[in-house]
Design a protein around this motif. Structure first.
Motif, PDB file in Angstrom:
ATOM      1  N   ALA A   4      43.773  26.716   6.413  1.00 42.51           N
ATOM      2  CA  ALA A   4      44.554  25.912   7.057  1.00 42.51           C
ATOM      3  C   ALA A   4      44.146  25.404   8.485  1.00 42.51           C
ATOM      4  N   GLY A   5      44.431  24.493   8.920  1.00 39.09           N
ATOM      5  CA  GLY A   5      43.731  23.889  10.233  1.00 39.09           C
ATOM      6  C   GLY A   5      44.509  24.579  11.236  1.00 39.09           C
ATOM      7  N   TYR A   6      45.725  25.058  11.197  1.00 36.02           N
ATOM      8  CA  TYR A   6      46.486  25.830  12.153  1.00 36.02           C
ATOM      9  C   TYR A   6      45.935  27.144  12.348  1.00 36.02           C
ATOM     10  N   ILE A   7      45.094  27.602  11.535  1.00 36.14           N
ATOM     11  CA  ILE A   7      44.611  28.989  11.586  1.00 36.14           C
ATOM     12  C   ILE A   7      43.580  28.895  12.857  1.00 36.14           C
ATOM     13  N   ALA A   8      43.392  29.736  13.682  1.00 36.67           N
ATOM     14  CA  ALA A   8      42.506  29.735  14.634  1.00 36.67           C
ATOM     15  C   ALA A   8      40.984  29.840  14.406  1.00 36.67           C
ATOM     16  N   ASP A   9      40.860  30.940  13.598  1.00 38.01           N
ATOM     17  CA  ASP A   9      39.293  30.757  12.928  1.00 38.01           C
ATOM     18  C   ASP A   9      39.567  31.287  11.350  1.00 38.01           C
ATOM     19  N   PRO A  10      39.513  29.896  10.615  1.00 34.49           N
ATOM     20  CA  PRO A  10      39.764  29.987   9.260  1.00 34.49           C
ATOM     21  C   PRO A  10      38.562  30.948   8.463  1.00 34.49           C
ATOM     22  N   LYS A  11      37.384  30.862   8.883  1.00 37.39           N
ATOM     23  CA  LYS A  11      36.359  31.938   8.394  1.00 37.39           C
ATOM     24  C   LYS A  11      36.371  33.283   8.864  1.00 37.39           C
ATOM     25  N   ALA A  12      37.102  33.636   9.667  1.00 38.12           N
ATOM     26  CA  ALA A  12      37.324  35.033  10.207  1.00 38.12           C
ATOM     27  C   ALA A  12      38.325  35.387   9.376  1.00 38.12           C
ATOM     28  N   HIS A  13      39.607  34.572   9.305  1.00 35.40           N
ATOM     29  CA  HIS A  13      40.684  34.800   8.445  1.00 35.40           C
ATOM     30  C   HIS A  13      40.343  35.211   6.863  1.00 35.40           C
ATOM     31  N   GLU A  14      39.332  34.046   6.539  1.00 34.72           N
ATOM     32  CA  GLU A  14      38.976  34.471   4.968  1.00 34.72           C
ATOM     33  C   GLU A  14      38.165  35.767   4.746  1.00 34.72           C
ATOM     34  N   ARG A  15      37.268  36.024   5.927  1.00 36.84           N
ATOM     35  CA  ARG A  15      36.815  37.445   5.731  1.00 36.84           C
ATOM     36  C   ARG A  15      37.509  38.565   5.743  1.00 36.84           C
ATOM     37  N   ARG A  16      38.449  38.396   6.646  1.00 37.10           N
ATOM     38  CA  ARG A  16      39.671  39.473   6.749  1.00 37.10           C
ATOM     39  C   ARG A  16      40.363  39.854   5.377  1.00 37.10           C
TER      40      ARG A  16
END
Length: 256
Positions: free
Chosen positions: A15-27
């Protein structure tokens, strides 16, 4: 070692409204790895991806770490069931075949450790808005899907993400206080379903982005398990009780 059933919803990966999509996916991938030694089942209750359209010969970019973590779980013997949401409606045969998972569109009525569970993303149960019900039907219409697939992804992908971001920006942030434990449409739907299908003990939903636990008039328990991008919560069934927990706990302890 004792094994558990895990439930997660609404990660909205990409999602574009998530500040850091790559970091979110890693989490999220880290959380999936953290439950590998204790999980026997994983139920994904929709909107894992902010947008996904599965073309016959083309795979959309992204989600490699997430898909890899799911494939590792499935390869290790964890049963994974993905219930479609309103953002990842268009999963067809690629992800089930490639990842070794089961995909369900609609209500799942199932037995876990001898207990009756009913699950759905939450957008298809008792929704009262006519416009939303119409969109729900159109998104699942075969002809509409074929027509949509004929449009080049360079236009559809950007449009889908902009629509999602617009909806998120213009919608209010949900809170548990906004949930009516007697008259909410999920409560009313669950009570009707239990009356028509006796024996249900637990109703589990996503979609609403709040963490809720309440007792129903029919005697069952209803849970909305929060989300995996803002609340960072998940559901855990230990064989006797259902609880809603924070992902940080699992990541810190490397267990549930």
């Amino acid at each position: 070692m004792r094994r558990y059933s895990y439930f997660i919803a609404d990660m909205h990966l990409g999602a574009g409204y998530i500040a850091d999509p790559k970091a979110h996916e890693r989490r999220i991938a880290d959380w999936l790895r953290s439950i590998a030694s204790t999980a026997k089942e994983l139920y994904i209750l929709g909107d894992a991806l902010d947008y996904w359209y599965e073309y016959r010969y083309v795979v959309p970019q992204g989600y490699v770490r997430f898909f890899g973590a799911l494939a590792d779980l499935a390869d290790s013997g964890v049963k994974i069931i993905w219930l479609k949401g309103n953002h990842d409606t268009w999963i067809f045969d690629y992800l089930p075949r490639e990842l070794g998972i089961e995909v369900v569109d609609g209500v799942l009525d199932t037995n876990i450790d001898g207990h009756r569970f009913v699950m759905e993303h939450g957008d298809g149960c008792g929704e009262t808005r006519k416009s939303y019900r119409l969109i729900h039907r159109v998104f699942r219409n075969g002809l509409a899907q074929r027509l949509f697939s004929a449009i080049h992804p360079r236009w559809t992908v950007g449009f889908a993400h902009r629509w999602s971001a617009h909806s998120r920006k213009n919608g209010c942030t949900p809170t548990p206080a906004m949930f009516d434990t007697e008259n909410d449409h999920l409560v009313l739907w669950a009570n009707r379903y239990a009356a028509e299908h006796p024996g249900v003990e637990y109703f589990v939903f996503g979609h609403r982005h709040i963490a809720i636990s309440t007792s129903l008039a029919c005697g069952a328990q209803l849970f909305i398990i929060g989300d995996g991008f803002r609340e960072m919560t998940y559901g855990l069934w230990d064989g006797e009780t259902f609880s809603i927990r924070k992902m940080e706990e699992a990541l810190d302890d490397n267990k549930f």
